[in-house]
Design a protein around this motif. Sequence first.
Motif, PDB file in Angstrom:
ATOM      1  N   TYR A 253      -1.168   4.794   5.836  1.00  0.00           N
ATOM      2  CA  TYR A 253      -0.908   3.875   6.615  1.00  0.00           C
ATOM      3  C   TYR A 253      -1.960   4.035   7.242  1.00  0.00           C
ATOM      4  CZ  TYR A 253       1.459   6.270   9.735  1.00  0.00           C
ATOM      5  OH  TYR A 253       1.963   7.096  10.760  1.00  0.00           O
ATOM      6  N   ASN A 254      -2.884   5.286   7.674  1.00  0.00           N
ATOM      7  CA  ASN A 254      -3.633   5.444   8.975  1.00  0.00           C
ATOM      8  C   ASN A 254      -5.480   4.563   8.367  1.00  0.00           C
ATOM      9  OD1 ASN A 254      -5.507   7.671   7.091  1.00  0.00           O
ATOM     10  ND2 ASN A 254      -4.317   8.805   8.129  1.00  0.00           N
ATOM     11  N   SER A 257      -6.516   6.247   4.804  1.00  0.00           N
ATOM     12  CA  SER A 257      -5.347   5.871   3.659  1.00  0.00           C
ATOM     13  C   SER A 257      -5.137   4.760   3.056  1.00  0.00           C
ATOM     14  CB  SER A 257      -3.857   6.472   3.842  1.00  0.00           C
ATOM     15  OG  SER A 257      -4.668   8.098   3.703  1.00  0.00           O
ATOM     16  N   VAL A 258      -5.582   3.817   3.027  1.00  0.00           N
ATOM     17  CA  VAL A 258      -5.608   2.066   3.288  1.00  0.00           C
ATOM     18  C   VAL A 258      -4.649   2.057   1.714  1.00  0.00           C
ATOM     19  CG1 VAL A 258      -5.964   0.133   2.850  1.00  0.00           C
ATOM     20  CG2 VAL A 258      -6.825   1.412   4.826  1.00  0.00           C
ATOM     21  N   ILE A 259      -3.482   1.985   1.180  1.00  0.00           N
ATOM     22  CA  ILE A 259      -2.972   1.303   0.100  1.00  0.00           C
ATOM     23  C   ILE A 259      -3.017   0.183   0.049  1.00  0.00           C
ATOM     24  CG2 ILE A 259      -3.477   4.019  -0.642  1.00  0.00           C
ATOM     25  CD1 ILE A 259      -0.111   3.101  -0.319  1.00  0.00           C
ATOM     26  N   THR A 260      -3.199  -0.449  -1.366  1.00  0.00           N
ATOM     27  CA  THR A 260      -2.816  -1.631  -1.377  1.00  0.00           C
ATOM     28  C   THR A 260      -0.740  -2.001  -1.989  1.00  0.00           C
ATOM     29  OG1 THR A 260      -3.084  -2.035  -3.826  1.00  0.00           O
ATOM     30  CG2 THR A 260      -4.923  -2.339  -2.264  1.00  0.00           C
ATOM     31  N   GLU A 284       5.361  -0.919   7.319  1.00  0.00           N
ATOM     32  CA  GLU A 284       4.794  -2.412   6.842  1.00  0.00           C
ATOM     33  C   GLU A 284       6.572  -2.822   5.756  1.00  0.00           C
ATOM     34  OE1 GLU A 284       0.243  -2.665   5.654  1.00  0.00           O
ATOM     35  OE2 GLU A 284       2.035  -1.350   3.878  1.00  0.00           O
ATOM     36  N   PRO A 285       6.703  -3.685   5.696  1.00  0.00           N
ATOM     37  CA  PRO A 285       7.919  -4.481   5.525  1.00  0.00           C
ATOM     38  C   PRO A 285       7.673  -4.006   3.459  1.00  0.00           C
ATOM     39  CG  PRO A 285       7.330  -6.405   6.328  1.00  0.00           C
ATOM     40  CD  PRO A 285       5.919  -5.408   6.776  1.00  0.00           C
ATOM     41  N   ILE A 286       8.777  -3.956   2.482  1.00  0.00           N
ATOM     42  CA  ILE A 286       8.105  -3.259   1.323  1.00  0.00           C
ATOM     43  C   ILE A 286       9.755  -3.548   0.539  1.00  0.00           C
ATOM     44  CG2 ILE A 286       7.029  -1.636   1.518  1.00  0.00           C
ATOM     45  CD1 ILE A 286       8.926   0.409   1.880  1.00  0.00           C
ATOM     46  N   ASP A 287      10.619  -4.395   1.105  1.00  0.00           N
ATOM     47  CA  ASP A 287      11.412  -4.582   0.910  1.00  0.00           C
ATOM     48  C   ASP A 287      11.345  -4.779  -0.945  1.00  0.00           C
ATOM     49  OD1 ASP A 287      13.077  -4.038   3.059  1.00  0.00           O
ATOM     50  OD2 ASP A 287      14.465  -5.225   2.898  1.00  0.00           O
ATOM     51  N   ASP A 288      10.582  -5.871  -1.108  1.00  0.00           N
ATOM     52  CA  ASP A 288      10.679  -7.009  -2.322  1.00  0.00           C
ATOM     53  C   ASP A 288      10.362  -5.173  -3.313  1.00  0.00           C
ATOM     54  OD1 ASP A 288      11.591  -9.200  -1.841  1.00  0.00           O
ATOM     55  OD2 ASP A 288       9.722  -9.791  -1.358  1.00  0.00           O
ATOM     56  N   ILE A 289       8.764  -4.570  -2.829  1.00  0.00           N
ATOM     57  CA  ILE A 289       8.083  -3.540  -3.307  1.00  0.00           C
ATOM     58  C   ILE A 289       8.707  -2.819  -4.178  1.00  0.00           C
ATOM     59  CG2 ILE A 289       6.269  -1.910  -3.688  1.00  0.00           C
ATOM     60  CD1 ILE A 289       4.721  -3.670  -1.618  1.00  0.00           C
ATOM     61  N   LEU A 290       9.869  -1.848  -3.190  1.00  0.00           N
ATOM     62  CA  LEU A 290      11.037  -1.508  -3.414  1.00  0.00           C
ATOM     63  C   LEU A 290      12.064  -1.708  -4.745  1.00  0.00           C
ATOM     64  CD1 LEU A 290      12.417   0.278   0.106  1.00  0.00           C
ATOM     65  CD2 LEU A 290      10.925   1.127  -2.266  1.00  0.00           C
ATOM     66  N   LYS A 291      12.542  -3.590  -4.769  1.00  0.00           N
ATOM     67  CA  LYS A 291      13.215  -3.900  -5.505  1.00  0.00           C
ATOM     68  C   LYS A 291      12.398  -3.960  -7.184  1.00  0.00           C
ATOM     69  CE  LYS A 291      16.236  -5.740  -1.662  1.00  0.00           C
ATOM     70  NZ  LYS A 291      16.386  -7.443  -0.960  1.00  0.00           N
ATOM     71  N   ASN A 292      11.328  -4.460  -6.957  1.00  0.00           N
ATOM     72  CA  ASN A 292      10.569  -3.944  -8.196  1.00  0.00           C
ATOM     73  C   ASN A 292       9.916  -2.540  -8.920  1.00  0.00           C
ATOM     74  OD1 ASN A 292      10.056  -6.636  -8.095  1.00  0.00           O
ATOM     75  ND2 ASN A 292       8.172  -6.724  -6.549  1.00  0.00           N
ATOM     76  N   ALA A 293      10.298  -1.133  -7.937  1.00  0.00           N
ATOM     77  CA  ALA A 293      10.228  -0.863  -7.958  1.00  0.00           C
ATOM     78  C   ALA A 293      11.280   0.440  -8.796  1.00  0.00           C
ATOM     79  CB  ALA A 293      10.191   0.702  -7.310  1.00  0.00           C
ATOM     80  N   GLY A 294      12.736  -0.729  -8.766  1.00  0.00           N
ATOM     81  CA  GLY A 294      14.002  -0.611  -9.289  1.00  0.00           C
ATOM     82  C   GLY A 294      14.760   0.554  -8.444  1.00  0.00           C
ATOM     83  N   PHE A 295      14.235   0.046  -7.489  1.00  0.00           N
ATOM     84  CA  PHE A 295      15.676   0.521  -6.784  1.00  0.00           C
ATOM     85  C   PHE A 295      16.741  -0.193  -5.817  1.00  0.00           C
ATOM     86  CE2 PHE A 295      12.005   3.578  -5.886  1.00  0.00           C
ATOM     87  CZ  PHE A 295      12.614   5.348  -6.466  1.00  0.00           C
ATOM     88  N   ARG A 310       8.427   2.641  12.821  1.00  0.00           N
ATOM     89  CA  ARG A 310       8.533   2.724  11.862  1.00  0.00           C
ATOM     90  C   ARG A 310       9.728   2.270  11.263  1.00  0.00           C
ATOM     91  NH1 ARG A 310       5.369   7.395  13.200  1.00  0.00           N
ATOM     92  NH2 ARG A 310       4.151   7.711  12.291  1.00  0.00           N
ATOM     93  N   GLU A 311      10.447   2.229  10.111  1.00  0.00           N
ATOM     94  CA  GLU A 311      11.319   1.598   9.210  1.00  0.00           C
ATOM     95  C   GLU A 311      11.563   2.925   8.389  1.00  0.00           C
ATOM     96  OE1 GLU A 311      13.525  -2.000   7.458  1.00  0.00           O
ATOM     97  OE2 GLU A 311      11.318  -1.814   7.180  1.00  0.00           O
ATOM     98  N   VAL A 312      13.257   3.314   8.641  1.00  0.00           N
ATOM     99  CA  VAL A 312      13.279   4.002   7.245  1.00  0.00           C
ATOM    100  C   VAL A 312      14.320   3.530   6.359  1.00  0.00           C
ATOM    101  CG1 VAL A 312      14.667   6.568   7.310  1.00  0.00           C
ATOM    102  CG2 VAL A 312      12.781   6.378   9.828  1.00  0.00           C
TER     103      VAL A 312
END
Length: 316
Positions: A253-254, A257-260, A284-295, A310-312
Amino acid sequence: MDSKDQKLTTYIYTFAFPEDERSLCALEMRSLFGVESQSNILESYVKIDPTRSPFIKERLSVMYKGETLQDLLIKIEAVQLDGATFKVIYVKNGGLTEKEGYEKRRTIEREIGLHINGDADFQHPDRLFGVMNINGGWVLGEYVKSEPVWFQHQKKPHSYSTALNTRVARAVVNIAVPKPGGIKAIDPCCGIGTVLVEALSMGIDIVGSDRNHLILPGARENIAHFGLTGEVNLADIRDITNHYDVAIIDLPYNLCSVITPEEQLEMLQSARRFSQKVVVVTVEPIDDILKNAGFAIIDRAVAKKGLFTREVIVCK
């Protein structure tokens, strides 16, 4: 004797944590013990080395219980030391019911010591006993104090300002691998190796990798600096082919190392392929991305440092 009839040992743990890490401590507690205490004391049948956790202060393995101190004094006369020396420590419960002053605590320690058949040694005792006032009664047991190993790991040769601090990293490892036996873990974005050092110092079977070849020598040097050995490979997360029980991913995230979101999804889809369980650290909020990845999200916590959060997230 039938195993069901055998008496299980009760362990009492005391905890201490910065207010900003209360949520993280609670998640580590749920991961290690399967329950969460609403106070800084936890009673459990689960035996954990207190040095594993950055939040556990001490552990008491209960040997004797008494409704009153006098009841306890009578019972502890049965302690057999077989020539070993001992020391007694009063364990404060830290709650509102803790009214004993310093002198009173020392008096209780002396009184307990007088009822134990053996020689006291205040400097280098063979055995440590803790006495504690809890739930309106008294207990005595073997006492183990936590050693802040994570604190020593702050003095590593290489570090990044954006890397996890060692206390948070150690808690994340415990959340990811509460029972290390037979577990194979990976940190596929290992960076400078903060998570690897904590995991390896606990005897966890973990490998690290990163696609940045410039950072890997520093990670390897950090591991070696503490007398540890571990595998650190040059690899992109998308190219990992081995299978692991759990992956710990501190998402980059620095500014370097910016990633889309698309790249985040690709990383997590890769992790879904090679790992059964994933613990993700994200700013960053990534709940939707995690679900889209199958988690499926199993549990979560936040760890704050000033305005930085930070969120764990625990996923399966």
